[in-house]
Design a protein around this motif. Structure first.
Motif, PDB file in Angstrom:
ATOM      1  N   ASP A 113     -24.415  53.323 -16.405  1.00 48.54           N
ATOM      2  CA  ASP A 113     -23.324  52.390 -16.133  1.00 48.54           C
ATOM      3  C   ASP A 113     -22.117  52.833 -16.962  1.00 48.54           C
ATOM      4  O   ASP A 113     -22.063  52.627 -18.172  1.00 48.54           O
ATOM      5  CB  ASP A 113     -23.787  50.971 -16.520  1.00 48.54           C
ATOM      6  CG  ASP A 113     -22.734  49.909 -16.243  1.00 48.54           C
ATOM      7  OD1 ASP A 113     -21.550  50.271 -16.057  1.00 48.54           O
ATOM      8  OD2 ASP A 113     -23.092  48.722 -16.238  1.00 48.54           O
ATOM      9  N   LYS A 170     -13.520  44.081  -6.487  1.00 52.26           N
ATOM     10  CA  LYS A 170     -14.946  44.424  -6.402  1.00 52.26           C
ATOM     11  C   LYS A 170     -15.144  45.730  -5.628  1.00 52.26           C
ATOM     12  O   LYS A 170     -15.709  45.745  -4.516  1.00 52.26           O
ATOM     13  CB  LYS A 170     -15.749  43.287  -5.763  1.00 52.26           C
ATOM     14  CG  LYS A 170     -15.754  41.994  -6.575  1.00 52.26           C
ATOM     15  CD  LYS A 170     -16.413  42.126  -7.933  1.00 52.26           C
ATOM     16  CE  LYS A 170     -17.883  42.398  -7.836  1.00 52.26           C
ATOM     17  NZ  LYS A 170     -18.513  42.435  -9.195  1.00 52.26           N
ATOM     18  N   LYS A 173     -12.264  47.994 -13.032  1.00 49.52           N
ATOM     19  CA  LYS A 173     -11.971  48.106 -14.470  1.00 49.52           C
ATOM     20  C   LYS A 173     -10.814  49.063 -14.704  1.00 49.52           C
ATOM     21  O   LYS A 173      -9.925  48.805 -15.501  1.00 49.52           O
ATOM     22  CB  LYS A 173     -13.195  48.649 -15.222  1.00 49.52           C
ATOM     23  CG  LYS A 173     -14.471  47.888 -14.996  1.00 49.52           C
ATOM     24  CD  LYS A 173     -14.461  46.574 -15.686  1.00 49.52           C
ATOM     25  CE  LYS A 173     -15.798  45.869 -15.453  1.00 49.52           C
ATOM     26  NZ  LYS A 173     -15.771  44.479 -15.874  1.00 49.52           N
ATOM     27  N   GLY A 206     -18.244  46.978  -5.792  1.00 47.91           N
ATOM     28  CA  GLY A 206     -18.354  46.689  -7.223  1.00 47.91           C
ATOM     29  C   GLY A 206     -19.521  47.421  -7.849  1.00 47.91           C
ATOM     30  O   GLY A 206     -20.433  47.919  -7.158  1.00 47.91           O
ATOM     31  N   ILE A 255     -25.413  49.018  -8.992  1.00 51.44           N
ATOM     32  CA  ILE A 255     -26.583  49.059  -9.880  1.00 51.44           C
ATOM     33  C   ILE A 255     -27.791  48.421  -9.176  1.00 51.44           C
ATOM     34  O   ILE A 255     -28.901  48.952  -9.198  1.00 51.44           O
ATOM     35  CB  ILE A 255     -26.262  48.359 -11.218  1.00 51.44           C
ATOM     36  CG1 ILE A 255     -25.191  49.156 -11.973  1.00 51.44           C
ATOM     37  CG2 ILE A 255     -27.520  48.178 -12.070  1.00 51.44           C
ATOM     38  CD1 ILE A 255     -24.493  48.391 -13.085  1.00 51.44           C
ATOM     39  N   SER A 261     -16.257  51.896 -11.923  1.00 52.54           N
ATOM     40  CA  SER A 261     -15.651  50.763 -11.227  1.00 52.54           C
ATOM     41  C   SER A 261     -14.131  50.898 -11.158  1.00 52.54           C
ATOM     42  O   SER A 261     -13.470  50.979 -12.183  1.00 52.54           O
ATOM     43  CB  SER A 261     -16.030  49.459 -11.945  1.00 52.54           C
ATOM     44  OG  SER A 261     -15.313  48.376 -11.402  1.00 52.54           O
ATOM     45  N   VAL A 291     -18.794  52.055 -16.235  1.00 54.79           N
ATOM     46  CA  VAL A 291     -17.620  51.366 -15.668  1.00 54.79           C
ATOM     47  C   VAL A 291     -16.403  51.398 -16.594  1.00 54.79           C
ATOM     48  O   VAL A 291     -15.276  51.299 -16.137  1.00 54.79           O
ATOM     49  CB  VAL A 291     -17.916  49.894 -15.253  1.00 54.79           C
ATOM     50  CG1 VAL A 291     -18.985  49.830 -14.186  1.00 54.79           C
ATOM     51  CG2 VAL A 291     -18.285  49.026 -16.437  1.00 54.79           C
ATOM     52  N   TYR A 292     -16.647  51.581 -17.902  1.00 54.98           N
ATOM     53  CA  TYR A 292     -15.514  51.637 -18.847  1.00 54.98           C
ATOM     54  C   TYR A 292     -15.187  53.076 -19.236  1.00 54.98           C
ATOM     55  O   TYR A 292     -14.658  53.337 -20.310  1.00 54.98           O
ATOM     56  CB  TYR A 292     -15.831  50.805 -20.097  1.00 54.98           C
ATOM     57  CG  TYR A 292     -16.088  49.347 -19.790  1.00 54.98           C
ATOM     58  CD1 TYR A 292     -15.038  48.482 -19.487  1.00 54.98           C
ATOM     59  CD2 TYR A 292     -17.387  48.828 -19.774  1.00 54.98           C
ATOM     60  CE1 TYR A 292     -15.266  47.153 -19.183  1.00 54.98           C
ATOM     61  CE2 TYR A 292     -17.630  47.503 -19.473  1.00 54.98           C
ATOM     62  CZ  TYR A 292     -16.563  46.672 -19.176  1.00 54.98           C
ATOM     63  OH  TYR A 292     -16.793  45.353 -18.879  1.00 54.98           O
ATOM     64  N   THR A 327     -21.713  46.071  -9.901  1.00 54.82           N
ATOM     65  CA  THR A 327     -22.917  45.237  -9.919  1.00 54.82           C
ATOM     66  C   THR A 327     -23.761  45.527  -8.679  1.00 54.82           C
ATOM     67  O   THR A 327     -24.985  45.699  -8.772  1.00 54.82           O
ATOM     68  CB  THR A 327     -22.533  43.741  -9.989  1.00 54.82           C
ATOM     69  OG1 THR A 327     -21.563  43.576 -11.028  1.00 54.82           O
ATOM     70  CG2 THR A 327     -23.725  42.866 -10.278  1.00 54.82           C
ATOM     71  N   TYR A 333     -25.522  44.096 -20.178  1.00 50.37           N
ATOM     72  CA  TYR A 333     -24.843  43.380 -19.090  1.00 50.37           C
ATOM     73  C   TYR A 333     -25.863  42.485 -18.373  1.00 50.37           C
ATOM     74  O   TYR A 333     -26.993  42.898 -18.122  1.00 50.37           O
ATOM     75  CB  TYR A 333     -24.222  44.402 -18.134  1.00 50.37           C
ATOM     76  CG  TYR A 333     -23.415  43.815 -17.017  1.00 50.37           C
ATOM     77  CD1 TYR A 333     -22.322  42.988 -17.264  1.00 50.37           C
ATOM     78  CD2 TYR A 333     -23.730  44.093 -15.689  1.00 50.37           C
ATOM     79  CE1 TYR A 333     -21.573  42.457 -16.225  1.00 50.37           C
ATOM     80  CE2 TYR A 333     -22.980  43.564 -14.644  1.00 50.37           C
ATOM     81  CZ  TYR A 333     -21.907  42.746 -14.925  1.00 50.37           C
ATOM     82  OH  TYR A 333     -21.176  42.220 -13.895  1.00 50.37           O
TER      83      TYR A 333
HETATM   84  C1  LIG Z   1     -21.268  46.951 -18.298  1.00 48.16           C
HETATM   85  C2  LIG Z   1     -20.792  46.432 -16.988  1.00 48.16           C
HETATM   86  N1  LIG Z   1     -21.330  46.899 -15.868  1.00 48.16           N
HETATM   87  C3  LIG Z   1     -20.937  46.462 -14.657  1.00 48.16           C
HETATM   88  C4  LIG Z   1     -19.951  45.512 -14.540  1.00 48.16           C
HETATM   89  C5  LIG Z   1     -19.590  45.012 -13.164  1.00 48.16           C
HETATM   90  O1  LIG Z   1     -18.514  45.636 -12.581  1.00 48.16           O
HETATM   91  P1  LIG Z   1     -18.020  45.161 -11.146  1.00 48.16           P
HETATM   92  O2  LIG Z   1     -17.055  44.041 -11.372  1.00 48.16           O
HETATM   93  O3  LIG Z   1     -17.375  46.382 -10.574  1.00 48.16           O
HETATM   94  O4  LIG Z   1     -19.200  44.710 -10.371  1.00 48.16           O
HETATM   95  C6  LIG Z   1     -19.362  44.977 -15.686  1.00 48.16           C
HETATM   96  C7  LIG Z   1     -18.333  43.928 -15.562  1.00 48.16           C
HETATM   97  O5  LIG Z   1     -18.076  43.183 -16.453  1.00 48.16           O
HETATM   98  C8  LIG Z   1     -19.781  45.460 -16.938  1.00 48.16           C
HETATM   99  O6  LIG Z   1     -19.260  44.973 -18.064  1.00 48.16           O
END
Ligand SMILES: Cc1ncc(COP(=O)(O)O)c(C=O)c1O
Length: 380
Positions: free
Chosen positions: A197, A239, A231, A94, A99, A228, A199-200, A96, A120
């Motif tokens: 970050d 994860k 996502k 994941g 990071i 990610s 992820v989106y 998270t 976040y």
């Molecule tokens: C900005 C941001 N970073 C990281 C994550 C975490 O992603 P993951 O579920 O892959 O840990 C999220 C999940 O909501 C997020 O919104």
């Protein structure tokens, strides 16, 4: 035994609270960010096939080589930078974890790490657990654009890193090329590292490009880029994510990763490798989510909720000031229990109190779910 908490100010998050409240009241849950629809069955078949083919033991610490190859090829195709799959890409449990691991790899006691608020919710506690100091720089109120004068003022000789996030949760803003260039200019001549970050990355709307820091050689040279699979492929519960960074940074990252997670589940990695050979699923993602965004926005256009821009992510923020003068957390509780729609108050993404009347909805939902929520929100 008296245990002194490492995180004395952390309690149950608003995401857990709102999801529980939504379940209790049978409310439509547009709070926590996850799809209410399934992923592509082809991906499930690929994972299943990997398990049956016997890919069930420890994979290499940094991730299945073929998956790292696929990630490196994708980054090069989309953003024009070649990362070495052997030494510069790592698969993580994941974003998270990615990071947190990056922070553990670089932050020494007393180092400052800049975050741009709202952000976040894992960033600040992660920095604190590393013994670092969180330096909060507000995004511009209402527009949520980065304020480079404020970021510049926050830089100090103790600044170790800055965490940026585009497309941005919760505001749904997307950094422009000019903003990314401004960050590159600001950090030129400093030793400040970047945790980007992204992820989106595959949810940017209206034909705009995602400005990955991988496109800026001078930023990429100082950055950990995090994305990610959860996502991108509608599998948040798996994860699984990845990090790209220059070899010197990745070497330190892996030192922490190998004694923390060590390696990430094998069959998912093989399944994702097979699935990634087709670029269509992520190339079509902007259109897929843009249709949901447009449907949700059209449904709220004549409501009392004022729509903020949604340039990317699967979030839509609204200002409810014309409906109520309640604080945002109280308003979300009321909206869940009395109206039947759960949302997240923006104050959840700030350390201090926020006087804004803004809440965040997640539109990663089936059309029927969105229509049900719109029917309720239109009555406000
Ligand atoms: C900005 C941001 N970073 C990281 C994550 C975490 O992603 P993951 O579920 O892959 O840990 C999220 C999940 O909501 C997020 O919104």
């Amino acid at each position: 035994m008296k245990l002194q908490s490492r995180l004395p100010n952390v309690g149950t998050t608003i995401f857990t609270t709102m999801s529980a409240l939504a379940a209790q009241h049978g409310a439509v849950n547009l709070g926590q960010g996850f799809p209410d629809f399934g992923c592509d069955p082809t991906l499930l078949d690929a994972v299943n096939a990997a398990m049956r083919a016997g890919h069930n033991q420890y994979p290499p610490m940094a991730g299945v080589p073929a998956l790292r190859d696929a990630v490196a090829a994708k980054i090069e195709a989309l953003y024009g930078r070649r990362y070495d799959a052997g030494s510069e890409i790592t698969i993580t449990a994941g974003a998270t974890q990615a990071i947190f691991t990056a922070l553990l790899a670089i932050v020494h006691s007393g180092d400052e790490v800049i975050v741009l608020e709202p952000c976040y919710d894992s960033y600040a506690p992660n920095i604190e657990l590393c013994g670092g100091v969180v330096v909060r720089v507000p995004l511009t109120p209402n527009s949520f654009r980065p304020d480079f004068a404020k970021i510049s003022a926050a830089l100090s000789p103790r600044t170790r890193a800055i965490i940026i996030n585009t497309p941005h949760n919760p505001s749904a803003t997307v950094w422009t090329a000019a903003e990314t260039q401004a960050l590159a200019d600001l950090l030129a001549g400093t030793d400040v590292l970047v945790i980007s970050d992204e992820v989106y990355e595959h949810m940017v709307f209206d034909g705009q490009p995602h400005q990955s820091v991988a496109r800026w050689p001078e930023l990429a040279a100082r950055s950990f880029i995090v994305s990610s699979f959860g996502k991108t492929y509608h599998v948040t519960g798996w994860k699984i994510a990845y990090v790209a960074a220059p070899v010197a940074l990745m070497t330190e990252f892996r030192k922490v990763h190998q004694f923390n997670v060590f390696s990430v589940n094998t069959p998912m990695q093989h399944g994702l490798t097979a699935y990634m050979q087709d670029a269509k699923p992520y190339l079509e993602l902007p259109g897929f989510y843009q249709r949901k965004r447009d449907l949700f926005r059209a449904g709220l256009a004549d409501s009392k909720l004022k729509l903020l821009p949604s340039e990317g992510t699967y979030f839509q923020c609204v200002d409810y000031g014309a409906v109520s003068d309640m604080g945002d957390a109280a308003f979300c509780e009321w909206l869940t229990s009395e109206v039947g729609v759960a949302a997240i108050p923006l104050s959840a993404f700030y350390a201090g109190a926020s006087s804004q009347t803004i809440i965040r909805f997640c539109f990663a939902k089936e059309e029927a779910t969105l229509q049900r929520s719109l029917g309720l929100l239109q009555r406000l």
